[in-house]
Design a protein around this motif. Structure first.
Motif, PDB file in Angstrom:
ATOM      1  N   GLY A  53       0.789  -1.221   0.000  1.00 49.07           N
ATOM      2  CA  GLY A  53       0.000   0.000   0.000  1.00 49.07           C
ATOM      3  C   GLY A  53       0.822   1.271   0.000  1.00 49.07           C
ATOM      4  O   GLY A  53       0.648   2.137  -0.847  1.00 49.07           O
ATOM      5  N   THR A  83      -4.427   4.907   6.427  1.00 48.80           N
ATOM      6  CA  THR A  83      -5.152   4.732   5.166  1.00 48.80           C
ATOM      7  C   THR A  83      -5.220   3.274   4.698  1.00 48.80           C
ATOM      8  O   THR A  83      -6.292   2.793   4.316  1.00 48.80           O
ATOM      9  CB  THR A  83      -4.520   5.609   4.064  1.00 48.80           C
ATOM     10  OG1 THR A  83      -4.544   6.962   4.520  1.00 48.80           O
ATOM     11  CG2 THR A  83      -5.282   5.499   2.761  1.00 48.80           C
ATOM     12  N   ALA A  84      -4.073   2.580   4.733  1.00 48.10           N
ATOM     13  CA  ALA A  84      -4.057   1.212   4.197  1.00 48.10           C
ATOM     14  C   ALA A  84      -5.064   0.318   4.933  1.00 48.10           C
ATOM     15  O   ALA A  84      -5.798  -0.460   4.302  1.00 48.10           O
ATOM     16  CB  ALA A  84      -2.647   0.632   4.281  1.00 48.10           C
ATOM     17  N   TYR A 255       1.180   6.222  -2.505  1.00 44.63           N
ATOM     18  CA  TYR A 255      -0.113   5.949  -3.134  1.00 44.63           C
ATOM     19  C   TYR A 255      -0.824   7.146  -3.755  1.00 44.63           C
ATOM     20  O   TYR A 255      -1.851   6.996  -4.378  1.00 44.63           O
ATOM     21  CB  TYR A 255      -1.043   5.205  -2.177  1.00 44.63           C
ATOM     22  CG  TYR A 255      -1.193   5.738  -0.760  1.00 44.63           C
ATOM     23  CD1 TYR A 255      -1.742   6.993  -0.520  1.00 44.63           C
ATOM     24  CD2 TYR A 255      -0.809   4.958   0.326  1.00 44.63           C
ATOM     25  CE1 TYR A 255      -1.907   7.461   0.774  1.00 44.63           C
ATOM     26  CE2 TYR A 255      -0.966   5.418   1.629  1.00 44.63           C
ATOM     27  CZ  TYR A 255      -1.517   6.670   1.847  1.00 44.63           C
ATOM     28  OH  TYR A 255      -1.682   7.117   3.128  1.00 44.63           O
ATOM     29  N   THR A 257      -2.076   9.917  -6.237  1.00 46.63           N
ATOM     30  CA  THR A 257      -2.141   9.946  -7.707  1.00 46.63           C
ATOM     31  C   THR A 257      -2.576  11.305  -8.246  1.00 46.63           C
ATOM     32  O   THR A 257      -2.536  11.525  -9.452  1.00 46.63           O
ATOM     33  CB  THR A 257      -3.182   8.921  -8.224  1.00 46.63           C
ATOM     34  OG1 THR A 257      -4.439   9.190  -7.576  1.00 46.63           O
ATOM     35  CG2 THR A 257      -2.752   7.494  -7.943  1.00 46.63           C
ATOM     36  N   TYR A 281      -5.869   9.418  -3.953  1.00 51.20           N
ATOM     37  CA  TYR A 281      -5.165   8.154  -4.257  1.00 51.20           C
ATOM     38  C   TYR A 281      -6.134   7.219  -4.979  1.00 51.20           C
ATOM     39  O   TYR A 281      -6.815   6.418  -4.380  1.00 51.20           O
ATOM     40  CB  TYR A 281      -4.582   7.543  -2.964  1.00 51.20           C
ATOM     41  CG  TYR A 281      -5.580   7.319  -1.853  1.00 51.20           C
ATOM     42  CD1 TYR A 281      -6.195   6.082  -1.687  1.00 51.20           C
ATOM     43  CD2 TYR A 281      -5.930   8.323  -0.973  1.00 51.20           C
ATOM     44  CE1 TYR A 281      -7.125   5.869  -0.677  1.00 51.20           C
ATOM     45  CE2 TYR A 281      -6.855   8.119   0.039  1.00 51.20           C
ATOM     46  CZ  TYR A 281      -7.445   6.896   0.178  1.00 51.20           C
ATOM     47  OH  TYR A 281      -8.365   6.681   1.178  1.00 51.20           O
ATOM     48  N   ASN A 283      -5.689   4.726  -7.104  1.00 52.93           N
ATOM     49  CA  ASN A 283      -5.319   3.351  -7.477  1.00 52.93           C
ATOM     50  C   ASN A 283      -5.230   2.386  -6.296  1.00 52.93           C
ATOM     51  O   ASN A 283      -5.144   1.179  -6.492  1.00 52.93           O
ATOM     52  CB  ASN A 283      -3.960   3.333  -8.191  1.00 52.93           C
ATOM     53  CG  ASN A 283      -4.015   4.102  -9.504  1.00 52.93           C
ATOM     54  OD1 ASN A 283      -5.090   4.228 -10.112  1.00 52.93           O
ATOM     55  ND2 ASN A 283      -2.886   4.637  -9.925  1.00 52.93           N
ATOM     56  N   LEU A 284      -5.251   2.918  -5.085  1.00 54.28           N
ATOM     57  CA  LEU A 284      -4.913   2.066  -3.938  1.00 54.28           C
ATOM     58  C   LEU A 284      -5.944   0.965  -3.685  1.00 54.28           C
ATOM     59  O   LEU A 284      -5.585  -0.164  -3.346  1.00 54.28           O
ATOM     60  CB  LEU A 284      -4.723   2.931  -2.674  1.00 54.28           C
ATOM     61  CG  LEU A 284      -4.208   2.192  -1.449  1.00 54.28           C
ATOM     62  CD1 LEU A 284      -2.847   1.549  -1.718  1.00 54.28           C
ATOM     63  CD2 LEU A 284      -4.107   3.136  -0.243  1.00 54.28           C
ATOM     64  N   GLU A 287      -5.251  -1.679  -6.093  1.00 55.46           N
ATOM     65  CA  GLU A 287      -3.926  -2.220  -5.746  1.00 55.46           C
ATOM     66  C   GLU A 287      -4.031  -3.227  -4.596  1.00 55.46           C
ATOM     67  O   GLU A 287      -3.334  -4.230  -4.558  1.00 55.46           O
ATOM     68  CB  GLU A 287      -3.058  -1.038  -5.307  1.00 55.46           C
ATOM     69  CG  GLU A 287      -1.613  -1.315  -5.144  1.00 55.46           C
ATOM     70  CD  GLU A 287      -0.864  -1.152  -6.454  1.00 55.46           C
ATOM     71  OE1 GLU A 287       0.312  -1.468  -6.444  1.00 55.46           O
ATOM     72  OE2 GLU A 287      -1.461  -0.730  -7.469  1.00 55.46           O
ATOM     73  N   LEU A 288      -4.951  -2.965  -3.672  1.00 54.35           N
ATOM     74  CA  LEU A 288      -5.087  -3.833  -2.494  1.00 54.35           C
ATOM     75  C   LEU A 288      -6.191  -4.874  -2.679  1.00 54.35           C
ATOM     76  O   LEU A 288      -6.646  -5.482  -1.716  1.00 54.35           O
ATOM     77  CB  LEU A 288      -5.338  -2.975  -1.244  1.00 54.35           C
ATOM     78  CG  LEU A 288      -4.158  -2.074  -0.823  1.00 54.35           C
ATOM     79  CD1 LEU A 288      -4.512  -1.221   0.385  1.00 54.35           C
ATOM     80  CD2 LEU A 288      -2.900  -2.890  -0.538  1.00 54.35           C
TER      81      LEU A 288
END
Ligand code: ATP
Ligand code: MG
Length: 410
Positions: A53, A83-84, A255, A257, A281, A283-284, A287-288
């Protein structure tokens, strides 16, 4: 055996916690107005969430994570940021497509401890999922400004930048930085290879000078990102939210963008002058492991905000008693009865039960900064009333219970 707290962590003592309560209460008030809901996530997560992340090349992942193996050999991390984990919870609990969330809690980073920089610190943060419009960016930034205003911090500066560079910008930047090698610190030389854009954000004075003429990201934005960024600036202006464009600001996490922002203050040292930071962000979530979902958010550090407020002498007396009861040893029962009647009326009341001398009880009332003192002694009992003393004006009167309530609630 005497134990001490570990290096880089702290006890926040009751002298300071009223400021903390103030910050949390004000922030929660603003979240309510913006229709954001509290989400509570665990302090421990599996390590992959952060390496994936936040990004393998970030300082947090490279050198700051508190990680350990649990009894089953799982690789666990004490969360370094919020955030993650919020993104994981959003995906895992099918909270999509849209969710406006806030969180609060401890974060852990193995940093060099100094004023405003701790190994365990407390953040309040916001994440908004499912809205890609510039209105959402503007709303989130406006909300951040609103929290800072509500808390009572003045003179902070909002810096903004956009990180949606068009293809080719990073090569251009890298080529420029190559020519500056002799002037860059060791940290920057490492970053030059992996994430050249981070060199722009180095706090080292020599590095700062070396990158003055670097190609600017804001002059190399993707066309739709540029339009989005321009709209955000227009919306910030339309709500009277002053900002400064800082094209060298890149943030420490991988993260982001799109538009990023930071509120800085000159009241703390140059190494820790950021009190709130965030950005878009998009894409996160994907991504996760979730569906592609646009997102934006921010986090603020309570310690730094509290340090600004106390540095300015803005103390908060949230939990000062309205009334401290001073009772003669013979009338502890009456005192205890009154204490509970007052509390039942919503009055903040305190008393000590040892039956000490009036002098020492008055001293306690003063040290607690109680607004009033009620005295229960033989005279008062005989008169069937209480002596109510206003501690600010010093005036004293014999009154009944209803009158105490009226006076205190005035
Ligand atoms: P900095 O550049 O100061 O290291 P950061 O970019 O690492 O900050 P974020 O991860 O964006 O910060 O965290 C948001 C906020 O959390 C910061 O603006 C700051 O107020 C607070 N914060 C971050 N790290 C610490 C720390 N080690 N101790 C206390 N507060 C912190
Ligand atoms: Mg940091």
């Amino acid at each position: 055996m005497k134990y001490q707290r570990l290096r880089g962590v702290k006890d926040v003592l009751p002298d300071s916690t009223p400021v903390w309560e103030h910050i949390i209460t004000k922030a929660c008030g603003v979240f309510g107005m913006y229709d954001y809901r509290l989400l509570i996530t665990p302090t421990i997560e599996e390590i992959g969430l952060f390496t994936r992340g936040i990004g393998e090349s970030s300082d947090i992942v490279m050198k700051e994570m508190y990680d350990f193996k649990d009894k089953k050999g799982r690789h666990i991390v004490l969360r370094p940021e919020g955030t993650a984990g919020v993104v994981r919870a959003y995906i895992e609990n099918n909270m999509g497509p849209k969710a406006n969330l806030f969180y609060l809690g401890q974060m852990f980073r193995y940093e060099r401890p100094q004023a405003g920089r701790y190994r365990e610190f407390f953040q309040i943060g916001v994440e908004s999922f499912g809205d890609a419009t510039p209105y959402k960016d503007a709303e989130v930034i406006r909300m951040a400004a609103g929290i800072i205003e509500a808390i009572g911090i003045t003179g902070s500066i909002l810096n903004i930048n956009c990180l949606a560079a068009e293809d080719g910008y990073y090569d251009k930047l890298k080529a420029f930085l190559e020519t500056k090698r002799p002037h860059l610190c060791e940290d920057c030389l490492n970053k030059l290879e992996r994430v050249p854009i981070r060199v722009l954000d180095c706090k080292n004075e020599t590095c700062k000078k070396a990158v003055v003429d670097a190609p600017l990201i804001t002059q190399n934005l993707k066309p739709d990102a540029l339009a989005h960024y321009v709209k955000i600036k227009e919306l910030l202006n339309s709500t009277g939210t002053a900002f400064v464009e800082t094209p060298t600001m890149v943030r420490g996490l991988d993260y982001y963008t799109g538009t990023v922002f930071e509120f800085t203050t000159d009241k703390l040292g140059p190494q820790q002058n950021t009190i709130l930071a965030g950005g878009r962000y998009d894409n996160l979530v994907e991504e996760l492991g979730g569906k592609k979902t646009p997102a934006t958010g921010f986090a603020l550090g309570i310690e730094r905000m509290a340090e600004v407020l106390t540095g300015e002498g803005k103390t908060v007396d949230l939990n000062v008693p309205d009334i401290f009861i001073v009772a003669d040893k013979a009338y502890l029962n009456e005192g205890y009865g009154l204490l509970n009647k007052l509390r039942a009326q919503g009055i903040k009341a305190a008393m000590s039960f040892e039956g000490n001398s009036f002098k020492s009880q008055f001293r306690e009332a003063e040290s607690k900064k109680s607004r009033f003192v009620v005295v229960i002694g033989e005279n008062e009992i005989k008169a069937g009333n209480f002596a109510l003393k206003n501690m600010k004006s010093g005036t004293q009167q014999l009154v009944d219970f209803d009158c105490i309530v009226k006076e205190v609630k005035k």
